[in-house]
Design a protein around this motif. Structure first.
Motif, PDB file in Angstrom:
ATOM      1  N   ALA A   1     -13.624  11.352   1.103  1.00  0.00           N
ATOM      2  CA  ALA A   1     -14.456  10.452   0.294  1.00  0.00           C
ATOM      3  C   ALA A   1     -13.608   9.418  -0.425  1.00  0.00           C
ATOM      4  O   ALA A   1     -13.948   8.229  -0.467  1.00  0.00           O
ATOM      5  N   LYS A   2     -12.488   9.845  -0.969  1.00  0.00           N
ATOM      6  CA  LYS A   2     -11.636   8.951  -1.768  1.00  0.00           C
ATOM      7  C   LYS A   2     -11.119   7.754  -0.966  1.00  0.00           C
ATOM      8  O   LYS A   2     -10.995   6.643  -1.490  1.00  0.00           O
ATOM      9  N   GLN A   3     -10.838   7.969   0.320  1.00  0.00           N
ATOM     10  CA  GLN A   3     -10.254   6.887   1.122  1.00  0.00           C
ATOM     11  C   GLN A   3     -11.207   5.704   1.272  1.00  0.00           C
ATOM     12  O   GLN A   3     -10.769   4.585   1.564  1.00  0.00           O
ATOM     13  N   PHE A   4     -12.508   5.945   1.063  1.00  0.00           N
ATOM     14  CA  PHE A   4     -13.474   4.855   1.168  1.00  0.00           C
ATOM     15  C   PHE A   4     -13.886   4.309  -0.206  1.00  0.00           C
ATOM     16  O   PHE A   4     -14.803   3.494  -0.295  1.00  0.00           O
ATOM     17  N   LEU A   5     -13.215   4.767  -1.255  1.00  0.00           N
ATOM     18  CA  LEU A   5     -13.433   4.210  -2.589  1.00  0.00           C
ATOM     19  C   LEU A   5     -12.334   3.187  -2.862  1.00  0.00           C
ATOM     20  O   LEU A   5     -12.487   2.017  -2.549  1.00  0.00           O
ATOM     21  N   THR A   6     -11.205   3.626  -3.416  1.00  0.00           N
ATOM     22  CA  THR A   6     -10.118   2.659  -3.633  1.00  0.00           C
ATOM     23  C   THR A   6      -9.103   2.658  -2.498  1.00  0.00           C
ATOM     24  O   THR A   6      -8.284   1.750  -2.426  1.00  0.00           O
ATOM     25  N   TYR A   7      -9.132   3.661  -1.657  1.00  0.00           N
ATOM     26  CA  TYR A   7      -8.105   3.936  -0.645  1.00  0.00           C
ATOM     27  C   TYR A   7      -6.801   4.298  -1.346  1.00  0.00           C
ATOM     28  O   TYR A   7      -6.376   5.441  -1.321  1.00  0.00           O
ATOM     29  N   VAL A   8      -6.137   3.315  -1.971  1.00  0.00           N
ATOM     30  CA  VAL A   8      -4.923   3.608  -2.745  1.00  0.00           C
ATOM     31  C   VAL A   8      -4.920   2.702  -3.969  1.00  0.00           C
ATOM     32  O   VAL A   8      -5.677   1.732  -4.045  1.00  0.00           O
TER      33      VAL A   8
ATOM     34  N   TYR B   1       0.825  -1.204   0.000  1.00  0.00           N
ATOM     35  CA  TYR B   1       0.000   0.000   0.000  1.00  0.00           C
ATOM     36  C   TYR B   1       0.865   1.262   0.000  1.00  0.00           C
ATOM     37  O   TYR B   1       1.657   1.469   0.914  1.00  0.00           O
ATOM     38  N   PRO B   2       0.693   2.125  -0.979  1.00  0.00           N
ATOM     39  CA  PRO B   2       1.366   3.426  -0.908  1.00  0.00           C
ATOM     40  C   PRO B   2       0.635   4.343   0.068  1.00  0.00           C
ATOM     41  O   PRO B   2      -0.468   4.016   0.529  1.00  0.00           O
ATOM     42  N   PRO B   3       1.199   5.487   0.401  1.00  0.00           N
ATOM     43  CA  PRO B   3       0.497   6.423   1.292  1.00  0.00           C
ATOM     44  C   PRO B   3      -0.858   6.821   0.707  1.00  0.00           C
ATOM     45  O   PRO B   3      -1.018   6.942  -0.518  1.00  0.00           O
ATOM     46  N   GLY B   4      -1.827   7.043   1.578  1.00  0.00           N
ATOM     47  CA  GLY B   4      -3.171   7.390   1.134  1.00  0.00           C
ATOM     48  C   GLY B   4      -3.237   8.568   0.182  1.00  0.00           C
ATOM     49  O   GLY B   4      -3.950   8.514  -0.832  1.00  0.00           O
ATOM     50  N   PRO B   5      -2.513   9.669   0.437  1.00  0.00           N
ATOM     51  CA  PRO B   5      -2.564  10.811  -0.486  1.00  0.00           C
ATOM     52  C   PRO B   5      -1.791  10.597  -1.780  1.00  0.00           C
ATOM     53  O   PRO B   5      -1.874  11.413  -2.694  1.00  0.00           O
ATOM     54  N   GLY B   6      -1.025   9.501  -1.880  1.00  0.00           N
ATOM     55  CA  GLY B   6      -0.149   9.264  -3.022  1.00  0.00           C
ATOM     56  C   GLY B   6       1.304   9.320  -2.611  1.00  0.00           C
ATOM     57  O   GLY B   6       1.653   9.907  -1.577  1.00  0.00           O
TER      58      GLY B   6
END
Length: 387
Positions: A261-268, A62-67
């Motif tokens: 919102a994005k973290q609950f879609l693909t997360y990363v 897993y990469p960091p959540g923000p990229g």
């Protein structure tokens, strides 16, 4: 079951037209000028950067959540290099699973049930679905044909704003029409947004595919940085559409909202590809110029061929799509035309009507993609001349 399985907000959203037409292409063996993906890969150096990241173990977990930081810095540097805008890579850049997820996350984060979202029609089909999933109401403002292009009527845009308007969803360079909004047109959007305290989400994935005019990010205009979420991606610029690496830039409070919102879609997603795209964004200007000129030649090949085949042609200012008018061929129904075209001449196109709420306004128009090898385009043109 008395209640249908599908969420009522998505009623009416069946299989996308891209899936339908791609299936037709596969079944008939037709040349697929419908879906917008290249038939060649992007730069070898970028592909090798992805391979190198895989082998080095960068991004395989897993990469960091923000990229990954390298990509966030590269995005910030890219915005400054091309447009002179400054973004903090730690708080004002967010990496997404392509621009499609960026659009979904932005609308889910910023729109509540009952909010109205103004979108230019014809619009990319995911816009309508994402607004619906957020519980918003779509308010279309139609780009209308005039002097060989599709243009925005500022008065129509102003009239679309109501007390319930929350957000303007803007796409420039514009898919499917190929219109590139001018600085003057964007200034009107900026004025309206500020007068009514609206947010703006801009889809700018074709930012480096501008043949006439210039690409002006709305966020670069006075008073717009603090209310604009800007979206782009690597797929169109570097011809790696399957990697699905996109990003947003914006002020910290908006980026934080979208990230929630994005973290609950693909997360990363796409860890090794993120490192490769970071290198791609730092390619020299010669790459971007060469890529644009290659596409310009393909645009001209297809646009000229379509005109010779009897279509009315809107030569695009940007993107890699040509919109054609079928009325000179004695046809008026683009959906029926596109469904019959693979069997008739062995070419697939997309009917623009599916991108409209006002379907009649788009009925006679069809979209062809020219991001294909010249020999494929030449063969498609030869087949279309049989019409």
């Amino acid at each position: 079951m008395e209640r249908p399985p599908l969420n009522r907000n998505l009623a009416g959203f069946g299989t996308t037209v891209f899936a339908e037409m791609s299936a037709l292409a596969q079944r008939t063996g037709a040349i697929n000028l419908g879906q917008g993906f290249p038939d060649t890969d992007g730069p070898e150096a970028v592909r090798e950067a992805a391979v190198r990241a895989l082998r080095d173990g960068r991004g395989n977990q897993y990469p960091p959540g923000p990229g990954v930081p390298e990509l966030r810095r590269a995005v910030a540097d890219h915005q400054h290099r091309w447009y002179g805008t400054e973004y903090d890579p730690d708080s004002e850049v967010l990496v997404t699973a392509g621009a499609t997820e960026a659009i979904a996350a932005a609308l889910l984060a910023l729109v509540e049930p009952g909010d109205e979202v103004i979108a230019l029609e014809p619009y990319y089909d995911s816009y309508a679905a994402c607004i619906a999933m957020a519980g918003g109401t779509r308010v279309p403002v139609t780009l209308r044909p005039s002097d060989g292009a599709f243009v925005l009527d500022p008065d129509e845009l102003r009239a679309a704003v109501t007390p319930r308007t929350r957000l303007i969803l803007l796409n420039t360079p514009h898919n499917p029409t190929g219109t590139v909004l001018t600085r003057e047109e964007l200034a009107v959007v900026a004025t309206i947004a500020q007068e009514h305290d609206l947010l703006v989400v801009t889809d700018e994935v074709y930012e480096h595919l501008v043949f006439e005019g210039e690409h002006v990010p709305l966020a670069s205009l006075p008073g717009m940085r603090e209310r604009t979420v800007t979206i782009s991606s690597a797929g169109k610029t570097f011809s790696f559409t399957g990697w699905k690496i996109g990003w947003i830039t914006g002020p910290p409070e908006l980026v934080t909202a979208v990230r929630t919102a994005k973290q609950f879609l693909t997360y990363v997603s796409g860890g090794p590809f993120q490192y490769a795209v970071a290198e791609a964004l730092r390619l020299p200007g010669s790459y971007f110029r060469g890529f644009l000129e290659d596409l310009r030649g393909k645009r001209d090949l297809l646009a000229t061929g379509l005109a010779e085949a009897g279509f009315g042609v809107f030569r695009p200012q940007g993107t890699y799509f040509v919109t054609a008018d079928i009325r000179p061929l004695g046809r008026t129904n683009g959906v029926a035309f596109c469904r019959a075209l693979p069997e008739r001449v062995g070419v697939v196109a997309i009917p623009n009507a599916v991108f409209y709420d006002h379907a009649d306004a788009g009925a006679p128009f069809v979209r062809f993609a020219f991001c294909k090898r010249p020999e494929v385009l030449a063969e498609a043109v030869a087949r279309l001349k049989a019409l």
